[in-house]
Scaffold this active site. Structure first.
Site, PDB file in Angstrom:
ATOM      1  N   LYS A 112       0.884 -12.698   7.564  1.00 13.56           N
ATOM      2  CA  LYS A 112      -0.206 -11.959   6.931  1.00 13.56           C
ATOM      3  C   LYS A 112      -0.724 -12.866   5.827  1.00 13.56           C
ATOM      4  O   LYS A 112      -0.062 -13.095   4.814  1.00 13.56           O
ATOM      5  CB  LYS A 112       0.282 -10.624   6.360  1.00 13.56           C
ATOM      6  CG  LYS A 112      -0.812  -9.836   5.645  1.00 13.56           C
ATOM      7  CD  LYS A 112      -0.268  -8.554   5.024  1.00 13.56           C
ATOM      8  CE  LYS A 112      -1.363  -7.840   4.230  1.00 13.56           C
ATOM      9  NZ  LYS A 112      -0.852  -6.625   3.556  1.00 13.56           N
ATOM     10  N   THR A 130       0.818  -1.214   0.000  1.00  9.89           N
ATOM     11  CA  THR A 130       0.000   0.000   0.000  1.00  9.89           C
ATOM     12  C   THR A 130       0.848   1.259   0.000  1.00  9.89           C
ATOM     13  O   THR A 130       0.400   2.316  -0.462  1.00  9.89           O
ATOM     14  CB  THR A 130      -0.946  -0.013   1.213  1.00  9.89           C
ATOM     15  OG1 THR A 130      -1.712  -1.220   1.189  1.00  9.89           O
ATOM     16  CG2 THR A 130      -1.900   1.162   1.205  1.00  9.89           C
ATOM     17  N   TYR A 180       4.569 -12.576   4.774  1.00 12.47           N
ATOM     18  CA  TYR A 180       3.440 -12.108   3.969  1.00 12.47           C
ATOM     19  C   TYR A 180       3.200 -13.120   2.847  1.00 12.47           C
ATOM     20  O   TYR A 180       3.995 -13.251   1.922  1.00 12.47           O
ATOM     21  CB  TYR A 180       3.766 -10.726   3.401  1.00 12.47           C
ATOM     22  CG  TYR A 180       2.663 -10.055   2.612  1.00 12.47           C
ATOM     23  CD1 TYR A 180       1.344 -10.520   2.620  1.00 12.47           C
ATOM     24  CD2 TYR A 180       2.936  -8.914   1.854  1.00 12.47           C
ATOM     25  CE1 TYR A 180       0.350  -9.887   1.914  1.00 12.47           C
ATOM     26  CE2 TYR A 180       1.948  -8.271   1.136  1.00 12.47           C
ATOM     27  CZ  TYR A 180       0.659  -8.759   1.163  1.00 12.47           C
ATOM     28  OH  TYR A 180      -0.328  -8.133   0.441  1.00 12.47           O
ATOM     29  N   VAL A 187      -4.157  -6.934   8.798  1.00 13.79           N
ATOM     30  CA  VAL A 187      -3.407  -5.842   8.185  1.00 13.79           C
ATOM     31  C   VAL A 187      -4.300  -5.346   7.063  1.00 13.79           C
ATOM     32  O   VAL A 187      -4.411  -5.992   6.022  1.00 13.79           O
ATOM     33  CB  VAL A 187      -2.042  -6.299   7.654  1.00 13.79           C
ATOM     34  CG1 VAL A 187      -1.303  -5.125   7.018  1.00 13.79           C
ATOM     35  CG2 VAL A 187      -1.204  -6.911   8.774  1.00 13.79           C
TER      36      VAL A 187
END
Length: 289
Positions: free
Chosen positions: A165, A55, A137, A208
């Protein structure tokens, strides 16, 4: 702020906001706006922050800009005594992290598709080099690398790895098998904003969530109170769906600019600005909350 490597000190419950990187009218990083945004989401209930995640457009930032982002957020998190997670996926990247960082978020190796054994070897090397705990992740839509539950459980047993995540984009038998059988020291964080409620039901303890730049208090309440409020879940799924109507973070930045929270809605190539219709759709959903 949590900086110790000992997994028992890493409290990953709650909503972590993976912050955008705002740009000013001259195209540079708007550091003051970034700090203000960080403080606002923490005031509204976020448990911690993530810097230089997808992001935050880290691939389009210079080394100096990435350092400025981390420095600004270290200051905010130090003042609030909350964890700061920083995207760092290589041995060199984790070694360069400032001492005040709480954890590194290490992406499963993208593009090369090394297989589960290669992923495990890579993450062991990164964890061994890291002065802080790792959150892995797992986002196969971006990396091209699927991992079965057995490989994810092996990742959870790597010394220094404290969480994942989990962003596969679906809730299926593999997700259920993994999330319902987590090691005691290990935390699963939902990485798909629209799937927070079912992942909490299966065993995730937090998220998240880029959408939590908006309606932060509602996302925090969802994670804190669980998925029992069906109306709240429906509203937040609608927010997430509208935010991700175009590539992240284009719509999110357009909305934050419309709210007066960042100086411009600008993104950097290869991203293109969001359409006005996408921005307005999010604003309409938010107005109904």
């Amino acid at each position: 702020m949590l900086t110790a490597r000992d997994p028992v000190l890493m409290d990953l419950d709650g909503v972590f906001v993976p912050l955008i990187t705002p740009f000013d009218a001259d195209g540079g990083v708007a550091v003051d706006a970034l700090a203000g945004l960080a403080k606002q989401v923490l005031d509204d209930g976020a448990a911690g922050l993530v810097a230089l995640g997808t992001t935050g457009e880290p691939g389009s930032l210079t080394e100096e800009e990435r350092a400025a982002v981390v420095t600004a957020l270290v200051e905010v998190c130090r003042g609030r005594d909350v964890p700061l997670v920083v995207g760092a996926s290589t041995e060199a990247a984790v070694r360069a992290l400032p001492a005040e960082v709480s954890a590194a978020m290490a992406l499963v190796p993208p593009f090369t598709r090394p297989g589960a054994a290669g992923v495990l070897a890579h993450l062991r090397a990164v964890a061994a080099a890291s002065p802080v705990p790792l959150i892995v992740y797992h986002v196969p839509q971006r990396t091209g690398q699927e991992l079965p539950p057995a490989a994810l459980r092996a990742i959870a047993e790597i010394p220094g790895v404290v969480g994942v995540k989990y962003a596969t984009g679906r809730i299926d038998a593999d997700a259920a098998a993994f999330l319902t059988d987590l090691p005691e020291h290990f935390t699963a964080l939902c990485g798909d904003d629209a799937l927070i409620a079912p992942m909490l039901a299966l065993g995730a303890r937090g998220a998240v969530a880029a959408s939590a730049h908006l309606a932060t208090a509602d996302f925090a309440r969802l994670v804190r109170d669980g998925a029992g409020d069906a109306a709240l879940v429906a509203r937040l799924v609608a927010v997430a769906g509208a935010v991700f109507a175009e590539p992240n973070p284009t719509v999110l930045k357009a909305v934050l600019h419309a709210q007066g929270r960042i100086p411009t809605p600008s993104v950097r190539l290869p991203l293109l600005p969001a359409a006005a219709e996408s921005r307005d759709a999010v604003l309409a959903v938010l107005s109904a909350l």
